[in-house]
Scaffold this active site. Sequence first.
Site, short mmCIF file in Angstrom:
data_model
loop_
_atom_site.label_atom_id
_atom_site.label_comp_id
_atom_site.label_asym_id
_atom_site.label_seq_id
_atom_site.Cartn_x
_atom_site.Cartn_y
_atom_site.Cartn_z
N GLU A 135 0.86 -1.18 0.00
CA GLU A 135 0.00 0.00 0.00
C GLU A 135 0.90 1.23 0.00
O GLU A 135 1.82 1.33 0.84
CB GLU A 135 -0.91 0.02 1.22
CG GLU A 135 -1.87 1.20 1.22
CD GLU A 135 -2.78 1.24 2.43
OE1 GLU A 135 -3.60 2.18 2.51
OE2 GLU A 135 -2.66 0.36 3.31
N ARG B 58 6.88 -13.02 9.37
CA ARG B 58 7.52 -11.77 8.98
C ARG B 58 8.95 -11.73 9.52
O ARG B 58 9.32 -12.53 10.39
CB ARG B 58 6.72 -10.57 9.47
CG ARG B 58 6.64 -10.47 10.97
CD ARG B 58 6.10 -9.12 11.44
NE ARG B 58 4.77 -8.86 10.96
CZ ARG B 58 4.45 -7.77 10.26
NH1 ARG B 58 5.38 -6.89 9.94
NH2 ARG B 58 3.21 -7.57 9.88
N LYS C 62 4.86 1.06 11.89
CA LYS C 62 4.73 2.30 11.14
C LYS C 62 4.48 3.48 12.07
O LYS C 62 5.03 4.57 11.86
CB LYS C 62 3.62 2.17 10.10
CG LYS C 62 3.53 3.35 9.15
CD LYS C 62 2.59 3.05 8.00
CE LYS C 62 3.14 1.96 7.12
NZ LYS C 62 2.29 1.69 5.93
#
Length: 592
Positions: free
Chosen positions: A61, A296, A306
């Site tokens: 994104e 991950r 983030k």
Amino acid sequence: MSKPNSTPLPPATNFIRNIVEADLAAGKHAQRRWAGQPGLAESHAQAPLDPAKIRTRFPPEPNGYLHFGHAKSICLNFGLAKQFGGRCHMRFDDTNPEKEEQEYVDSIVDAVKWLGFDWQDAQENNLYYASNYFPWMLQCAEYLIAAGHAYVDSQSAEEMRANRGTLTEKGKDSPFRNRTVAENQDLFKRMQAGEFADGAHILRAKIDMASPNINLRDPAIYRIRHATHHNTGDKYCVYPMYTFAHPIEDALENITHSICTLEFEDQRPFYDWLLERLAEGGLLQRPLPHQYEFSRLNLTYVVLSKRKLIQLVEEQHVSGWDDPRMPTLVGARRRGYTPEGFKLLMDRVGVSKSDSLIDYSLLEDCMRETMNEMDERRVAVLDPLKLIITNYPEGQFEDCHAPNHPLKPELGERTMPFGRELWIEAEDFQEVPEKGFRRLFPGNMARLRYGYVVTCTGCEKDDNGKITAVLCEYLPDTKSGTPGADSVKVKGNLHWVAVAHAQEAQVRLYDRLFKEASPGAGERDFLEDLNPESCRSITAQLEPSLKDARSEQRFQFERHGYFVADRVDSRPGAPVFNRAVTLKDSWGKSGG
């Protein structure tokens, strides 16, 4: 000095690679058809068989800068496609108009290309934007309504949340769940026409409010947002939810293996449900994409949240997203980390479904290993102290010769001017030597690397007693590369640059941004764990050839580590250098 600080390890296991091999052996995807671009089933129906054996995708994104964790996904998706004769699509998942910007699109493109991957060749250009699929997504939503699989809900967000239930309690049906198909179609058209305010209505899939998987309790698939989109402008005022858009994007693009991280595992039942419903309606071709989840990348001494990265930037704990201490790919590039080092790290950590914490030293070791092979050597004196060779003629200079790379003789040699006055490291002289000290102290001999053996005769001091110069005499017949070079045996070996020819430059000594392995562990504010020594800026003296270093050109500064000419602040004839990584791991022994 030239050897990396770790023993090479074999590549780790990759369970997804095993799945791909099994799928290809079974011919699972062999009958897929590809019209040359994404589309609904009808566009592919009469097309040739897909020339790509598999199709993967990297779908960020565009709402921020890519970080180290994204490097794992990039290497995995592009790597699998390359290994198995497939294609990897670069797709921007830009379905949220409120958070996405062209700046992030540009930075993501640059980062993926910097890592060495591309989505375009002579046959295909697989760069896509999810927002270009909005007409097809609306068509899919309208089909679900017509088939009785979706309805417009007019509850408030609070009411929906209350009726959703919990992990131990079933959800409750919305009072609007049994609206007729005609009512739902009318409301959805009016939502698209902009008649309603944000939040007035929402389109939900009709599945099962009693499902033990909360993600199947009539998930939202379209919401009203009166916002300008970076790609489509003001054309739409309804936008698809990510969990609805993503599976459709995969299917439109003929993706065979949809690879994502473990937090999406609970979403896979909806992923499968949605694609099955749309395939039943003839909108999507079979075989349908399948989602696979992997763990991950989690590193010590790093935050990848983030929210926390934004806080670091906005509160100016770092100089920006490309600060060389940041775990962003743009920051890694500026620091001097290599794409090859990231690829090696991903090979080492492998791909599994088990969450694990990788020590940051493994990343640093991978960088050292690749840089050791790639980077030419140069000399830099980071803490300069003048050395005067009292028996060397004033105004005389001669060339010394040093290999550009000790492991690659084909790269040749460079010349280093030698004269009466040299810069050496301050730590290479001790007036009163500690036990075991082998470099310069009164009466001791040492070799000036690539030059002569010298005998220390003393030092000069200022009025405050600070040492300002070291005094030596050289042995004329001991120059490196000459027959007399081995006539005198010494234990100390010093690097140097000639004062008259040195290039003065700013050098930034970067270290880990956090001093604790798990920043903010427990109840601690992660900012309390910032490392105050994560960046030191010094003025160094460099060998003259470094004056012409190009932006992003890397070198091993002998004895000090691997450095890169800063891509932002360097100027022609005046480079600024960043330390990428030291020659050895100083954290492993000291614990930070």
